[in-house]
Design a protein around this motif. Structure first.
Motif, PDB file in Angstrom:
ATOM      1  N   TRP A 113       0.827  -1.213   0.000  1.00  0.00           N
ATOM      2  CA  TRP A 113       0.000   0.000   0.000  1.00  0.00           C
ATOM      3  C   TRP A 113       0.861   1.263   0.000  1.00  0.00           C
ATOM      4  CZ3 TRP A 113      -4.290   1.373  -1.757  1.00  0.00           C
ATOM      5  CH2 TRP A 113      -4.917   2.549  -1.353  1.00  0.00           C
ATOM      6  N   LYS A 114       1.972   1.212   0.704  1.00  0.00           N
ATOM      7  CA  LYS A 114       2.881   2.358   0.737  1.00  0.00           C
ATOM      8  C   LYS A 114       3.418   2.657  -0.656  1.00  0.00           C
ATOM      9  CE  LYS A 114       7.184   4.050   2.814  1.00  0.00           C
ATOM     10  NZ  LYS A 114       8.325   3.721   3.711  1.00  0.00           N
ATOM     11  N   LYS A 115       3.812   1.616  -1.368  1.00  0.00           N
ATOM     12  CA  LYS A 115       4.331   1.798  -2.726  1.00  0.00           C
ATOM     13  C   LYS A 115       3.238   2.320  -3.645  1.00  0.00           C
ATOM     14  CE  LYS A 115       7.383   1.555  -6.011  1.00  0.00           C
ATOM     15  NZ  LYS A 115       8.538   2.480  -6.039  1.00  0.00           N
ATOM     16  N   TRP A 116       2.030   1.810  -3.469  1.00  0.00           N
ATOM     17  CA  TRP A 116       0.918   2.266  -4.304  1.00  0.00           C
ATOM     18  C   TRP A 116       0.633   3.747  -4.072  1.00  0.00           C
ATOM     19  CZ3 TRP A 116      -1.588   0.728  -8.457  1.00  0.00           C
ATOM     20  CH2 TRP A 116      -2.802   1.332  -8.779  1.00  0.00           C
ATOM     21  N   ASN A 139       0.462  10.107 -10.172  1.00  0.00           N
ATOM     22  CA  ASN A 139      -0.651   9.954 -11.107  1.00  0.00           C
ATOM     23  C   ASN A 139      -1.931   9.637 -10.336  1.00  0.00           C
ATOM     24  OD1 ASN A 139      -2.398   9.471 -13.198  1.00  0.00           O
ATOM     25  ND2 ASN A 139      -1.304   7.706 -14.032  1.00  0.00           N
ATOM     26  N   PRO A 140      -2.629  10.666  -9.864  1.00  0.00           N
ATOM     27  CA  PRO A 140      -3.845  10.473  -9.053  1.00  0.00           C
ATOM     28  C   PRO A 140      -4.931   9.650  -9.746  1.00  0.00           C
ATOM     29  CG  PRO A 140      -3.102  12.750  -8.946  1.00  0.00           C
ATOM     30  CD  PRO A 140      -2.294  12.094 -10.011  1.00  0.00           C
ATOM     31  N   LEU A 141      -4.913   9.605 -11.083  1.00  0.00           N
ATOM     32  CA  LEU A 141      -5.942   8.868 -11.815  1.00  0.00           C
ATOM     33  C   LEU A 141      -5.840   7.351 -11.628  1.00  0.00           C
ATOM     34  CD1 LEU A 141      -6.149  10.796 -15.207  1.00  0.00           C
ATOM     35  CD2 LEU A 141      -7.799  10.807 -13.340  1.00  0.00           C
ATOM     36  N   LEU A 142      -4.723   6.898 -11.079  1.00  0.00           N
ATOM     37  CA  LEU A 142      -4.563   5.453 -10.861  1.00  0.00           C
ATOM     38  C   LEU A 142      -5.660   4.898  -9.962  1.00  0.00           C
ATOM     39  CD1 LEU A 142      -0.686   5.123 -10.367  1.00  0.00           C
ATOM     40  CD2 LEU A 142      -2.037   4.424 -12.352  1.00  0.00           C
ATOM     41  N   ASN A 143      -6.140   5.717  -9.056  1.00  0.00           N
ATOM     42  CA  ASN A 143      -7.205   5.280  -8.153  1.00  0.00           C
ATOM     43  C   ASN A 143      -8.584   5.337  -8.800  1.00  0.00           C
ATOM     44  OD1 ASN A 143      -5.685   4.565  -5.945  1.00  0.00           O
ATOM     45  ND2 ASN A 143      -5.902   6.532  -4.902  1.00  0.00           N
ATOM     46  N   VAL A 149      -9.111   5.368 -12.685  1.00  0.00           N
ATOM     47  CA  VAL A 149      -9.242   4.794 -14.027  1.00  0.00           C
ATOM     48  C   VAL A 149      -8.518   3.451 -14.109  1.00  0.00           C
ATOM     49  CG1 VAL A 149      -8.864   5.176 -16.489  1.00  0.00           C
ATOM     50  CG2 VAL A 149      -9.301   7.132 -14.982  1.00  0.00           C
ATOM     51  N   ASP A 150      -9.263   2.428 -14.490  1.00  0.00           N
ATOM     52  CA  ASP A 150      -8.694   1.084 -14.602  1.00  0.00           C
ATOM     53  C   ASP A 150      -8.258   0.851 -16.050  1.00  0.00           C
ATOM     54  OD1 ASP A 150      -7.870  -1.455 -14.166  1.00  0.00           O
ATOM     55  OD2 ASP A 150      -9.821  -2.287 -13.651  1.00  0.00           O
ATOM     56  N   ASP A 151      -7.016   1.217 -16.366  1.00  0.00           N
ATOM     57  CA  ASP A 151      -6.508   1.074 -17.726  1.00  0.00           C
ATOM     58  C   ASP A 151      -5.101   0.498 -17.690  1.00  0.00           C
ATOM     59  OD1 ASP A 151      -5.022   3.131 -16.690  1.00  0.00           O
ATOM     60  OD2 ASP A 151      -5.736   4.668 -18.094  1.00  0.00           O
ATOM     61  N   PHE A 152      -4.384   0.601 -18.820  1.00  0.00           N
ATOM     62  CA  PHE A 152      -3.023   0.055 -18.888  1.00  0.00           C
ATOM     63  C   PHE A 152      -2.071   0.774 -17.943  1.00  0.00           C
ATOM     64  CE2 PHE A 152      -4.214  -1.681 -23.189  1.00  0.00           C
ATOM     65  CZ  PHE A 152      -4.037  -3.005 -22.839  1.00  0.00           C
ATOM     66  N   ASN A 153      -2.340   2.049 -17.673  1.00  0.00           N
ATOM     67  CA  ASN A 153      -1.491   2.773 -16.728  1.00  0.00           C
ATOM     68  C   ASN A 153      -1.623   2.180 -15.324  1.00  0.00           C
ATOM     69  OD1 ASN A 153      -0.430   4.670 -18.558  1.00  0.00           O
ATOM     70  ND2 ASN A 153      -2.273   5.923 -18.406  1.00  0.00           N
ATOM     71  N   ARG A 154      -2.851   1.807 -14.974  1.00  0.00           N
ATOM     72  CA  ARG A 154      -3.048   1.182 -13.666  1.00  0.00           C
ATOM     73  C   ARG A 154      -2.376  -0.191 -13.635  1.00  0.00           C
ATOM     74  NH1 ARG A 154      -8.688   0.073 -10.329  1.00  0.00           N
ATOM     75  NH2 ARG A 154      -8.483   2.273  -9.812  1.00  0.00           N
ATOM     76  N   LEU A 155      -2.525  -0.962 -14.708  1.00  0.00           N
ATOM     77  CA  LEU A 155      -1.871  -2.273 -14.768  1.00  0.00           C
ATOM     78  C   LEU A 155      -0.357  -2.121 -14.638  1.00  0.00           C
ATOM     79  CD1 LEU A 155      -1.909  -5.346 -15.211  1.00  0.00           C
ATOM     80  CD2 LEU A 155      -1.861  -4.891 -17.681  1.00  0.00           C
TER      81      LEU A 155
END
Length: 206
Positions: free
Chosen positions: A139-142, A149-153, A155-161
């Protein structure tokens, strides 16, 4: 100005024209400017005359790059290459069939083939779950990645992967002995386990 490149283009066009005529496909040749009389003469000329035509001091071929189309093809090619590299990376990190289908649309047969080619063996049964210390580190790394990149939380896309995979690589290395690369035989936290752990934290935040 005639250059070796012009000569090669001239020769390529003429040989393509001969091949198409052999196949009875002359419409494209007509469309680019040949007429029937020229094609009849071209079909019967000997090879030495073909070379002479290619090396003529007069440029008979107009060649221009379609910039918008080429740029689009470059981008598509780059995107496809990145997608393939990400897929292979996900498989190496222990992505489940469900994850590979979700992000890449792969069938079970395609997944099996890719795993075979990458020499990845999947063990049956439940994958390792993170302990308390590992869960906190995940969780710390996340959170660190989300700051960039605040959108990681959201948008579920390739950037999140990609972020999921960065966490997996980081945690696997951090918790391996002496921070050395993870042994292929030792049990490690798979990408699937990391994703489930992060998604659990995200659900708790809602």
């Amino acid at each position: 100005m005639i250059t070796p490149v012009n000569n090669k283009l001239n020769f390529s066009l003429l040989t393509i024209a001969l091949e198409l005529m052999e196949q009875g496909k002359i419409k494209w040749l007509i469309d680019i400017g040949f007429n029937e009389e020229q094609l009849i003469k071209l079909k019967s000329i000997p090879y030495l005359q073909l070379l002479e035509l290619s090396n003529t001091s007069v440029n008979f071929l107009s060649f221009k790059l379609n910039v918008p189309v080429f740029d689009l093809l470059l981008k598509t090619s780059s995107d496809n290459t990145r997608k393939t590299e990400m897929c292979d990376r996900a498989i190496m990190l222990g992505a489940s069939n469900e994850i590979l289908f979700k992000y890449f649309g792969l069938s079970t047969t395609e997944i099996s083939t890719k795993r075979f080619l990458l020499n990845v063996h999947v063990t049956r049964g439940r994958s390792k779950k993170p302990n308390f210390e590992e869960s906190e580190a995940i969780w710390k790394k996340w959170v660190e990645l989300v700051k960039d990149n605040p959108l990681l939380n959201e948008v579920d896309d390739f950037n999140r992967l990609d972020a999921f995979m960065i966490v997996t690589e980081s945690i696997s290395l951090f918790f391996s002995p002496n921070n050395q690369e993870v042994d292929s035989e030792q049990e490690y936290l798979s990408l699937t386990s990391i994703i489930k752990e992060i998604e659990k934290h995200l659900l708790l935040k809602k």
